[in-house]
Write an enzyme that holds these catalytic residues in place. Structure first.
Site, PDB file in Angstrom:
ATOM      1  N   HIS A 136       0.861  -1.180   0.000  1.00 61.35           N
ATOM      2  CA  HIS A 136       0.000   0.000   0.000  1.00 61.35           C
ATOM      3  C   HIS A 136       0.896   1.228   0.000  1.00 61.35           C
ATOM      4  O   HIS A 136       1.951   1.240   0.630  1.00 61.35           O
ATOM      5  CB  HIS A 136      -0.874   0.006   1.256  1.00 61.35           C
ATOM      6  CG  HIS A 136      -2.164   0.753   1.068  1.00 61.35           C
ATOM      7  ND1 HIS A 136      -3.320   0.139   0.670  1.00 61.35           N
ATOM      8  CD2 HIS A 136      -2.470   2.065   1.222  1.00 61.35           C
ATOM      9  CE1 HIS A 136      -4.302   1.033   0.582  1.00 61.35           C
ATOM     10  NE2 HIS A 136      -3.799   2.218   0.908  1.00 61.35           N
TER      11      HIS A 136
ATOM     12  N   ASP B  89     -14.148   2.305   6.893  1.00 58.68           N
ATOM     13  CA  ASP B  89     -13.115   3.079   6.188  1.00 58.68           C
ATOM     14  C   ASP B  89     -13.703   3.736   4.942  1.00 58.68           C
ATOM     15  O   ASP B  89     -13.337   4.868   4.606  1.00 58.68           O
ATOM     16  CB  ASP B  89     -11.927   2.180   5.802  1.00 58.68           C
ATOM     17  CG  ASP B  89     -10.821   2.985   5.106  1.00 58.68           C
ATOM     18  OD1 ASP B  89     -10.395   4.004   5.680  1.00 58.68           O
ATOM     19  OD2 ASP B  89     -10.406   2.611   3.996  1.00 58.68           O
TER      20      ASP B  89
ATOM     21  N   ARG C 130     -12.998  12.325   4.857  1.00 59.66           N
ATOM     22  CA  ARG C 130     -11.670  12.923   5.093  1.00 59.66           C
ATOM     23  C   ARG C 130     -11.160  13.619   3.831  1.00 59.66           C
ATOM     24  O   ARG C 130     -10.561  14.693   3.900  1.00 59.66           O
ATOM     25  CB  ARG C 130     -10.660  11.840   5.497  1.00 59.66           C
ATOM     26  CG  ARG C 130     -10.796  11.381   6.934  1.00 59.66           C
ATOM     27  CD  ARG C 130      -9.903  10.169   7.201  1.00 59.66           C
ATOM     28  NE  ARG C 130      -8.501  10.428   6.965  1.00 59.66           N
ATOM     29  CZ  ARG C 130      -7.643   9.534   6.460  1.00 59.66           C
ATOM     30  NH1 ARG C 130      -8.025   8.320   6.157  1.00 59.66           N
ATOM     31  NH2 ARG C 130      -6.383   9.856   6.276  1.00 59.66           N
TER      32      ARG C 130
ATOM     33  N   SER D 278      -6.752   3.542   8.640  1.00 58.82           N
ATOM     34  CA  SER D 278      -7.370   3.359   7.325  1.00 58.82           C
ATOM     35  C   SER D 278      -6.600   2.309   6.518  1.00 58.82           C
ATOM     36  O   SER D 278      -7.185   1.358   5.989  1.00 58.82           O
ATOM     37  CB  SER D 278      -7.375   4.717   6.596  1.00 58.82           C
ATOM     38  OG  SER D 278      -7.657   4.563   5.240  1.00 58.82           O
TER      39      SER D 278
ATOM     40  N   LYS E 235      -7.529  -2.098   5.993  1.00 65.19           N
ATOM     41  CA  LYS E 235      -7.702  -2.695   4.655  1.00 65.19           C
ATOM     42  C   LYS E 235      -6.732  -3.867   4.454  1.00 65.19           C
ATOM     43  O   LYS E 235      -7.075  -4.871   3.848  1.00 65.19           O
ATOM     44  CB  LYS E 235      -7.500  -1.642   3.555  1.00 65.19           C
ATOM     45  CG  LYS E 235      -8.656  -0.636   3.480  1.00 65.19           C
ATOM     46  CD  LYS E 235      -8.672   0.184   2.200  1.00 65.19           C
ATOM     47  CE  LYS E 235      -7.664   1.302   2.151  1.00 65.19           C
ATOM     48  NZ  LYS E 235      -7.856   2.393   3.114  1.00 65.19           N
TER      49      LYS E 235
HETATM   50  N1  URA Z   1      -4.362   5.401   1.829  1.00 66.28           N
HETATM   51  C1  URA Z   1      -5.409   4.941   2.558  1.00 66.28           C
HETATM   52  O1  URA Z   1      -5.975   3.898   2.264  1.00 66.28           O
HETATM   53  N2  URA Z   1      -5.791   5.661   3.626  1.00 66.28           N
HETATM   54  C2  URA Z   1      -5.198   6.802   3.995  1.00 66.28           C
HETATM   55  O2  URA Z   1      -5.608   7.388   4.971  1.00 66.28           O
HETATM   56  C3  URA Z   1      -4.111   7.266   3.231  1.00 66.28           C
HETATM   57  C4  URA Z   1      -3.708   6.555   2.139  1.00 66.28           C
END
Ligand code: URA
Length: 408
Positions: A82, A161, A168, A183, A187
């Site tokens: 990620h 999320d 956000r 967040s 995931k």
């Molecule tokens: N990527 C995400 O999934 N969440 C965030 O808060 C920032 C980047």
């Protein structure tokens, strides 16, 4: 305690209990807490931060708001990655196919654009027909069959999320270490890979502006991983300059395919480095061996073939990918050496072109964007084309585009 009490407590800089977090966050998911109340709480969190304990509790709430894929649901060596988000960051579209072509399994949950930073889901949605909302079973089947699948938060996967993320994005509350950590990690934990690489972008075009903050984020993400028995590998990478040449959703898919077909630039280098680190960790080989495998996959076209298989498996029709109607060159009005390309200004222009959201439910224009035509260190003459603007209206964006480049 009610929602006003929770907001007040965080505004005063105090730590919230799990019950208080649940009241506010799950209340928002269920509709008993309004957008304006949650925005206010999020801003208090941005300003006052959270303790590690609160961040663990929040991650847990995000994670358990949906279903978690059991460890044994997908056979094979599972990895995940990620990025914390940047300008022109299309690394997932390259790294996923590379690793899948080498036999690893990567099922990835991603998000849409966040603030001025792009999101992989928007890039994938620029491909006509591409389905980013897979059911859990379809997601599992896709990872098992293709080796790589990518999907957004849904009612099944981290629904909390999904709603907090879109709020956000448009309420000035993205730049918060605990909110980013909860967040991203929720995931990653929902799909269950054992080995997770986090590409923490640092610089003016990223959510994290300093190395100090990036290290803080790295540390809490590693701690969250430890709690769930996952190996988190944080890697800090630069986001002062856009990554690659193309910025904009469809344009970024095109550049990802170019890299998979052999184009070489800063983006290809980063993707090779990150893929190699993850392959090394997952397969327990040396970094040299991992790098060789990664380069070989690219050279033989295996990673590109895997990308095509991945897109087709999720219903996408690559041949129908479209960019904007007008392609306008931006010419230099000075001469000298190109000293900087501002990621921040590029991201701001991409947003202005309609490539990102200013309000929660904004429709975005997938075809707009910027294609950079020069690189740092290049000698620039009068009238050299610095970039091309992809746009669907007749507005003249030359002034904003010229501000992206520092030529001395
Ligand atoms: N990527 C995400 O999934 N969440 C965030 O808060 C920032 C980047």
């Amino acid at each position: 305690m009610n929602i006003f009490g929770v907001i007040d407590k965080k505004r005063m800089g105090n730590a919230l209990s799990k019950e208080e977090l649940e009241l506010a966050f799950m209340g928002y998911l269920k509709g008993t807490v309004e957008d304006y109340q949650m925005s206010s709480l999020l801003m208090a969190i941005v300003i006052n931060g959270m303790t590690d304990e609160e961040t663990f509790d929040l991650t847990d709430l995000f994670l358990n708001s949906g279903t978690i894929i059991p460890d044994d649901a997908i056979k094979g060596t599972r990895v995940d990655k990620h990025s914390t988000g940047g300008i022109g960051d299309k690394t997932s579209l390259i790294i996923g196919p590379i690793l899948a072509s080498l036999g690893l399994k990567m099922g990835k949950l991603s998000g849409k654009g966040l603030g001025i930073t792009g999101g992989t889901i928007d890039k994938l949605n620029s491909i006509p027909g591409f389905n980013t909302s897979l059911s859990m079973q379809a997601f599992i089947n896709s990872v098992q069959k293709v080796g790589f699948a990518e999907c957004e938060q849904t009612d099944e996967f981290t629904p909390l999320d999904k709603v907090i993320y879109s709020l956000r994005s448009v309420s000035g509350t993205v730049e918060s270490i605990p909110l980013i950590a909860a967040s991203i990690m929720s995931k990653k934990l929902a799909v269950g890979a054992k080995c997770i690489l986090i590409d923490i972008k640092v610089g003016e075009g990223a959510l994290i502006k300093t190395k100090e903050k990036a290290n803080e984020l790295a540390s809490i993400m590693v701690k969250i991983g430890e709690k769930y028995n996952k190996k988190v590998i944080p890697v800090l990478t630069d986001m002062n300059v856009p990554l690659g040449d193309n910025i904009g959703n469809a344009l970024e898919v095109i550049e990802a395919m170019d890299i998979l077909k052999g184009k070489e630039n800063d983006l290809s280098k980063l993707c090779i480095t990150l893929s190699s680190i993850l392959y090394k960790e997952a397969m327990d080989v040396s970094i040299e061996e991992a790098t060789e495998q990664v380069k070989e996959s690219l050279k033989k076209g295996k990673a590109y073939d895997k990308f095509v298989e991945f897109v087709e498996n999720q219903g996408g029709k690559i041949s129908e990918l479209q960019v904007a109607k007008y392609i306008k060159p931006v010419k230099s009005n000075v001469k000298g050496t190109l000293e900087n390309i501002s990621a921040l200004k590029t991201g701001e222009l991409a947003l202005k072109l309609g490539g990102g959201r200013v309000k929660k439910n904004d429709e975005i224009n997938y075809g707009v964007g910027i294609r950079i035509n020069k690189h740092i260190g290049d000698n620039i003459k009068y009238d050299d084309i610095l970039c091309y603007i992809y746009q669907d209206d007749e507005t003249d964006y030359t002034e904003e585009a010229l501000k992206i480049f520092t030529i001395k």
